[in-house]
Design a protein around this motif. Structure first.
Motif, PDB file in Angstrom:
ATOM      1  N   SER A 600       0.860  -1.181   0.000  1.00  0.00           N
ATOM      2  CA  SER A 600       0.000   0.000   0.000  1.00  0.00           C
ATOM      3  C   SER A 600       0.897   1.232   0.000  1.00  0.00           C
ATOM      4  N   PHE A 601       0.333   2.375  -0.398  1.00  0.00           N
ATOM      5  CA  PHE A 601       1.138   3.593  -0.456  1.00  0.00           C
ATOM      6  C   PHE A 601       1.158   4.274   0.895  1.00  0.00           C
ATOM      7  N   SER A 602       2.321   4.810   1.267  1.00  0.00           N
ATOM      8  CA  SER A 602       2.392   5.483   2.551  1.00  0.00           C
ATOM      9  C   SER A 602       1.748   6.859   2.449  1.00  0.00           C
ATOM     10  N   LYS A 603       1.205   7.295   3.595  1.00  0.00           N
ATOM     11  CA  LYS A 603       0.498   8.573   3.588  1.00  0.00           C
ATOM     12  C   LYS A 603       1.448   9.759   3.608  1.00  0.00           C
ATOM     13  N   CYS A 605       4.074  10.474   1.875  1.00  0.00           N
ATOM     14  CA  CYS A 605       4.550  11.049   0.622  1.00  0.00           C
ATOM     15  C   CYS A 605       3.665  10.701  -0.577  1.00  0.00           C
ATOM     16  N   SER A 606       2.600   9.881  -0.355  1.00  0.00           N
ATOM     17  CA  SER A 606       1.623   9.531  -1.386  1.00  0.00           C
ATOM     18  C   SER A 606       2.206   9.350  -2.785  1.00  0.00           C
ATOM     19  N   LYS A 624       4.848  -0.996   2.810  1.00  0.00           N
ATOM     20  CA  LYS A 624       4.428   0.381   2.563  1.00  0.00           C
ATOM     21  C   LYS A 624       5.370   0.955   1.516  1.00  0.00           C
ATOM     22  N   HIS A 626       7.164   4.063  -0.242  1.00  0.00           N
ATOM     23  CA  HIS A 626       7.547   5.472  -0.065  1.00  0.00           C
ATOM     24  C   HIS A 626       8.257   5.974  -1.297  1.00  0.00           C
ATOM     25  N   CYS A 630      10.922  11.039  -0.179  1.00  0.00           N
ATOM     26  CA  CYS A 630      10.061  11.210   0.999  1.00  0.00           C
ATOM     27  C   CYS A 630      10.916  11.716   2.170  1.00  0.00           C
TER      28      CYS A 630
END
Ligand code: MN
Length: 736
Positions: A600-603, A605-606, A624, A626, A630
């Protein structure tokens, strides 16, 4: 032969010292005050008569000296001075607290009681240390004078520590560094703090202390010359600005130089700020701020300031009242020089804490605060939440050692640990073997789990067993580097042993199903079961995670799987994707083998498809992703390199294809190596085969690589073209 003591001369000396004490009292002292001090002096002389200190001096010298510090350096009132004179009376003589109350008043009794309770901090039996400290802190809420007099007492004891045996010096010295110096700092008593620190170092690390003192002395002349060179142009300009000032060049304390050397791992010579320039302005109260900034401006006309090191404690003074303007500028010879700018009033407050506030109140120049106010302030600062000594201690610790806790061994020795340390960290701190064999701990007499987080003031006892060994789960709750490293290396040793067993087991198992034990089979096993290394593979066999059934399954699937791979390799590259767009590149694959894993993508640095990204294995949320740029990337990559997964965007509609590149160039040593480096390390391209022929100084080669799309191929080709000596790179369409 020792000469006989001249009692008459000694008595005269006592009177001389007493008079000096009176002279250092506040000028506002009343006749009543003087009577009180005189009475306390007389009683103290009587109580300590015929008693001598270790140094051979009459004992009374000590209470007089403590009273002098209380009066002069801290600026306390007559009651405090009287109490300082009386501070050892109940402890060391026939006089009782009742006698004190009868001769004086209940208030003085209370203070003396507090002082008596916490005296003998180090003289008392082991294990009372923790309890004593708790008592001392509890007493603060009673009357903060107790703490201040205790500080003065400690300072004089440190000043006269030479006559004590080595072991005691060590013990008293470290207590001073752990408890008293931070306490003095918190109370804004800077000169006392600095003196306590230097003396503390002198007795805890005598060699280091002597060494720094010697080097400071040796470099003194050069330092003075440099300071003169630095201040000469400043003096001239400051005068032109009509500023009334004095300039001091002060060496930093030995303790603070030692601290810098230790924290930054540097030598004495590498400490650049061994001294600070202090400019003290004689300013009217309402001109203070503009004068200080004008001075700053003059300094920076001459020397370039370091913008990161400007500290303005004039606009917002420190909690303990410290006011000053600090800057660091590039001085002659390319040396950074710290300059402190302040007024006379600020300077006195900085040096003496309350004593200065008091003085300025008396002269009407400084309005705020008086002794009682200040004592109330400290009381607030060190607030006692009712009866819970541990909570109080916690609070106190927050102020003094924000990143450290101090806990006690069953013998009452103090250990300093980082905040958040567990009982297991403590065990490792005492001794690595004790940590490794740690079965459990008792904190304040109660059995607690190893993961229990310690608090300041805890007394910790380790229960150990030789049969105990470090567990992997321990890594979840230790915070100190020492504990972590020891556990890891022990686990690694353990893993290696198990893996060795596993290797033998695997050898037997493969033999049983008629497969050879060789590099190719091992590599196939690693790929098939998705291990990172052969060690992991052998280990899992060793602990039985990888069992017979699974190995048989591998053998069964091996052939079809192998064929599948072969198929993939010989598939023709797709040529229909010439005009594809970037949006198809929306799937990430991980590692050199480009595995598809959930992520899933980290919040923070989206990332979006196409960004330069990496995968980070988290404990709870899987992988995750990044961005490389980031803000957290550097920290993650440097601290948790083993959890980083290389990732590549792929077009999930297309599969990887192999491409043959025809490369020509001028042969030179290391060329082939450089090309393969770029392909496998920089571009993470899978190289299937390399075939190079060189003759007559030229070379001609074919490289087969696996790529996902044309854009990527273009990047590969462009990169190879940049290599020195390469003259052409061409994609070759295989005929079959
Ligand atoms: Mn004393």
């Amino acid at each position: 032969m020792k000469s006989e003591i001249d009692i008459e001369e000694e008595n005269k000396d006592i009177v001389r010292r007493y008079k000096a004490l009176l002279r250092s009292c506040n000028s506002e002292i009343t006749r009543e005050d003087k009577k009180l001090i005189r009475k306390a002096f007389n009683l103290s002389v009587d109580a300590h008569k015929n008693v001598r200190r270790k140094s051979g001096e009459p004992y009374i010298f000590h209470p007089i000296a403590v009273a002098q510090i209380v009066a002069k350096d801290i600026g306390l009132d007559a009651t405090s001075i009287a109490c300082a004179l009386l501070h050892d009376v109940v402890e060391d003589s026939e006089y009782t607290l009742n006698d004190i109350e009868k001769a004086f008043n209940p208030k003085i009794r209370k203070i003396i009681n507090g002082l008596t309770k916490i005296s003998g901090f180090s003289e008392q039996d082991i294990s009372s240390q923790a309890e004593n400290f708790r008592k001392m802190l509890l007493t603060i809420s009673d009357d903060v004078r107790v703490i201040l007099i205790k500080l003065a007492d400690r300072l004089h004891n440190m000043q006269t520590l030479d006559s004590m045996p080595r072991l005691k010096q060590q013990k008293i010295g470290s207590e001073t560094l752990y408890i008293y110096a931070p306490l003095a700092h918190r109370l804004g008593l800077y000169s006392i703090k600095t003196e306590l620190e230097d003396l503390g170092l002198k007795y805890t690390e005598p060699e280091m202390y002597k060494d720094i003192a010697r080097q400071l002395n040796e470099t003194k002349k050069a330092r003075i010359q440099y300071i003169q060179r630095f201040t000469k142009p400043l003096k001239k300009s400051l005068k032109e600005h009509n500023l009334n000032f004095s300039i001091k060049g002060r060496p930093k304390s030995i303790f603070s130089i030692r601290k810098k050397m230790k924290n930054q791992g540097i030598t004495f010579d590498q400490v650049y700020d061994k001294f600070a320039i202090r400019i003290i302005l004689n300013s009217e109260l309402n001109n203070e701020k503009p004068d200080c900034w004008e001075t700053y401006s003059v300094i920076t006309d001459h020397f370039r300031p370091n913008p990161d090191r400007l500290r303005d404690w004039i606009s917002t003074p420190k909690a303990n009242g410290y006011e000053s303007l600090h800057t660091t500028v590039m001085g002659p010879g390319g040396k950074w020089v710290e300059v402190q700018i302040r007024t006379e009033r600020m300077d006195e407050i900085a040096e003496k804490g309350y004593a200065a506030h008091w003085k300025y109140k008396q002269t009407g120049k400084y309005k705020e605060g008086n002794l009682e106010d200040w004592i109330n302030q400290i009381r607030e600062l060190l607030k006692d939440p009712e009866s819970n000594a541990i909570d109080f201690l916690e609070e106190f610790k927050l102020n003094l050692f924000s990143k450290e806790i101090f806990v006690f061994t069953p013998n009452g020795d103090l250990r300093t640990l980082p905040k958040g340390s567990s009982a297991l960290d403590f065990a490792f701190d005492i001794h690595s073997q004790l940590g490794a064999n740690c079965l459990g701990c008792k904190v304040n007499g109660k059995i607690i789990p190893l993961s229990h987080k310690l608090k300041s003031g805890d007394q910790v006892e380790v229960i150990s067993s030789e049969k105990q060994k470090p567990k992997k789960s321990w890594l979840n709750f230790v915070v100190t580097a020492k504990a972590k490293n020891k556990i890891k290396s022990s686990l690694k040793d353990e893993k290696k042993m198990i893996a060795n067993d596993g290797k033998e087991i695997l050898q037997r198992k493969l033999k049983h199903i008629k497969l050879p034990f060789n590099d190719q089979i091992i590599t196939e096993l690693i790929n098939y079961f998705k291990y990172k290394t052969s060690l992991d593979l052998f280990y899992d066999v060793g602990i039985g995670v990888l069992n017979n059934t699974m190995i048989k399954e591998f053998a069964k699937n091996r052939n079809s799987w192998y064929l599948f791979l072969k198929n993939k390799i010989y598939k023709r590259p797709s040529t229909k994707n010439d005009d594809h767009d970037n949006t198809k590149y929306n799937t990430l694959v991980f590692g050199a083998n480009q595995e598809k894993l959930n992520y899933s993508f980290s919040k923070c640095c989206s990332p979006i498809p196409g960004d330069d990204v990496f995968g980070f294995t988290t404990i709870r949320e899987g992988i995750k992703v990044h961005r490389r740029d980031c803000p957290n990337a550097i920290r993650l990559q440097s601290n948790f390199a083993y959890r980083i997964l290389e990732s590549t965007w792929i077009d999930n509609t297309s599969k990887k294809s192999d491409v043959v590149l025809h490369i020509k160039g001028i042969d030179r040593v290391g060329l082939v190596n450089e090309v393969t480096q770029i392909l496998s390390n920089n571009l993470k391209v899978n190289i299937k085969s390399i075939n190079i022929n060189s003759s007559d100084g030229t070379f001609d080669g074919m490289i087969t690589i696996l790529v996902t799309d044309k854009q990527y191929l273009k990047k590969v080709i462009d990169s190879i073209k940049k290599v020195d000596g390469i003259t052409s790179v061409r994609r070759k369409f295989k005929s079959g």
